[in-house]
Design a protein around this motif. Sequence first.
Motif, mmCIF file in Angstrom:
data_model
loop_
_atom_site.group_PDB
_atom_site.id
_atom_site.type_symbol
_atom_site.label_atom_id
_atom_site.label_comp_id
_atom_site.label_asym_id
_atom_site.label_seq_id
_atom_site.Cartn_x
_atom_site.Cartn_y
_atom_site.Cartn_z
ATOM 1 N N TYR A 140 56.196 12.817 -12.981
ATOM 2 C CA TYR A 140 55.217 12.973 -11.760
ATOM 3 C C TYR A 140 54.607 11.911 -11.451
ATOM 4 O O TYR A 140 55.308 10.656 -12.232
ATOM 5 C CB TYR A 140 54.217 13.719 -12.803
ATOM 6 N N GLU A 141 54.703 11.571 -10.054
ATOM 7 C CA GLU A 141 54.045 10.384 -9.529
ATOM 8 C C GLU A 141 52.685 9.842 -10.061
ATOM 9 O O GLU A 141 51.529 10.941 -9.396
ATOM 10 C CB GLU A 141 53.741 11.007 -7.965
ATOM 11 N N ALA A 142 51.845 9.332 -10.628
ATOM 12 C CA ALA A 142 50.463 8.575 -10.582
ATOM 13 C C ALA A 142 49.979 7.812 -9.939
ATOM 14 O O ALA A 142 50.681 6.522 -10.155
ATOM 15 C CB ALA A 142 50.839 8.520 -12.242
ATOM 16 N N LYS A 143 49.123 7.647 -8.835
ATOM 17 C CA LYS A 143 48.308 7.409 -7.922
ATOM 18 C C LYS A 143 47.202 6.280 -8.378
ATOM 19 O O LYS A 143 46.295 7.185 -9.290
ATOM 20 C CB LYS A 143 48.008 7.394 -6.597
ATOM 21 N N LYS A 144 47.123 5.221 -7.971
ATOM 22 C CA LYS A 144 45.685 4.604 -8.450
ATOM 23 C C LYS A 144 45.478 4.609 -9.543
ATOM 24 O O LYS A 144 44.193 5.021 -9.715
ATOM 25 C CB LYS A 144 43.868 5.135 -7.285
ATOM 26 N N ASN B 148 54.848 16.149 -9.448
ATOM 27 C CA ASN B 148 56.077 16.075 -9.266
ATOM 28 C C ASN B 148 56.251 15.358 -7.804
ATOM 29 O O ASN B 148 55.380 15.754 -6.694
ATOM 30 C CB ASN B 148 57.211 17.392 -10.122
ATOM 31 N N LYS B 149 57.361 14.602 -7.572
ATOM 32 C CA LYS B 149 57.792 14.156 -6.285
ATOM 33 C C LYS B 149 57.844 15.482 -4.722
ATOM 34 O O LYS B 149 57.570 15.530 -3.899
ATOM 35 C CB LYS B 149 59.402 13.297 -6.216
ATOM 36 N N GLU B 150 58.166 16.615 -6.103
ATOM 37 C CA GLU B 150 58.559 17.589 -4.839
ATOM 38 C C GLU B 150 57.162 18.370 -4.455
ATOM 39 O O GLU B 150 57.027 19.458 -3.932
ATOM 40 C CB GLU B 150 59.563 18.954 -5.457
#
Length: 463
Positions: free
Chosen positions: A87-91, A107-109
Amino acid sequence: MSKKQCIYCGTTERLTESDIIPDALTNARIINDCVCQDLHNSKMTEKFESIIAKRLAFMTNELDIKSSKSKSYANYSASIEIEGNKYEAKKLKGNDDFLKKGKVLWNKEHTQAFGDIDTIRAIAKSNGINESKVRMINSNDIEFIKTLKIDLEVFFSVEMYRQIAKIAFEWYCAQNKVSRKYEDFNEIINYIVDGVGENIVSIVSDIDINNTFNEYCNSGSHCLVGYVSNEGDVNVFVDMFGIIVYNVKICNNILDFCPNNCLLQKLNLDTTRQSFRLHDYNDLPIDMISTFSAIDDRFPQPIINGVKVYVPTMSKDVSGHIFFMKLLRSLSNGFLKECYYTEKIGNTLINNIEELLQGSVVHRKALKRFVTEKINFSKGIALSSTGTDKKSIFIYYLLFILGKQNPDKMNKEILEKIIFDNFGNYQMIITDKLCEEIKDTILKDDNYRSIIIIGSKKVLDWQ
């Protein structure tokens, strides 16, 4: 005595304290008070300092470095692997930010989401997804693998080179009490202020010099070294975080108003520092000898055949002197340096970053942050027997031992004794085997939760 001037432009108006190393990049503040606020201090923050601080957030956050001007740690991006899914985690600001209520990882998709159960159910309902597709798991029973997105290019950027030049110039001036503008520094000033100039900053690729720095510097520390080259020009080494060494040319020759050209200052993550300021290399052995002048009167002074015997001890740490002497051997033969990225330098830098970020630098600020973010005093603590987060388990173990000892007052010496007594060294590698051993030690004690709470409170009370 003439009024102080800005070392960049010569004005005497609105002089302020300039953080030689931006405080967003260090826990040990050093300043130069001869920089004007409007034309240079603020402008340089806009031109490159804030850019560098933002791009290095992935590192400063992991090293528990926080700007005094901010209430929270710098945010960064990472990839979180959960049960084989990424999974993408930002900030991210805290280590477990992604577990907070209302926080959702995709996730990226953008086909799979992770978050608190109420938020995920609401997302499923709004998208017409059957609730049977929602699976609930206990976050204490699964492992989270965080992979940082390392910004390697920042270390070779123009902004970084100008930042490094500023650090070296302001530090050298502070070490020599320079309090006005001199034309002798025009070349480096033009580079810092306007980005004009070549070959001011280079990266040290010499293996011997890098190894010498690695032996002396602690993980995550900064180190500044002032020296005179074989050609007679004045330079400063800047070792950032113990992972990359830059060389900065300050001026073409030794200046009469700058008498000190054998300089060292090491700034550690725990805010401790070591430094000396000497006229030239010849002063190194003299300064070392002077450290043996102290007499240790803690022990009886025996009489041998009527002669009283004294026990001399060092009055200060001379490891910096020894480090500098080792550097001199490399400097006398010349050394390799590059002005731009090379594959060799890039590979070395990646290895150094990975080694630094995979370790755990334990100090008061780091422990306080861990307790604040990880310990829930109202709900208690539940460690998973299957968890393999080595950093967290290591610190939980320190809190566990601290709670068992329950000292009246927490300090650095107690922390160091706990580490040395339990691991036999102040530096160690937390292997899978060691991780399992200390985790088992914690979990075998039925009262481990309350013991860790006691240790955590000791950390919070640590002044």
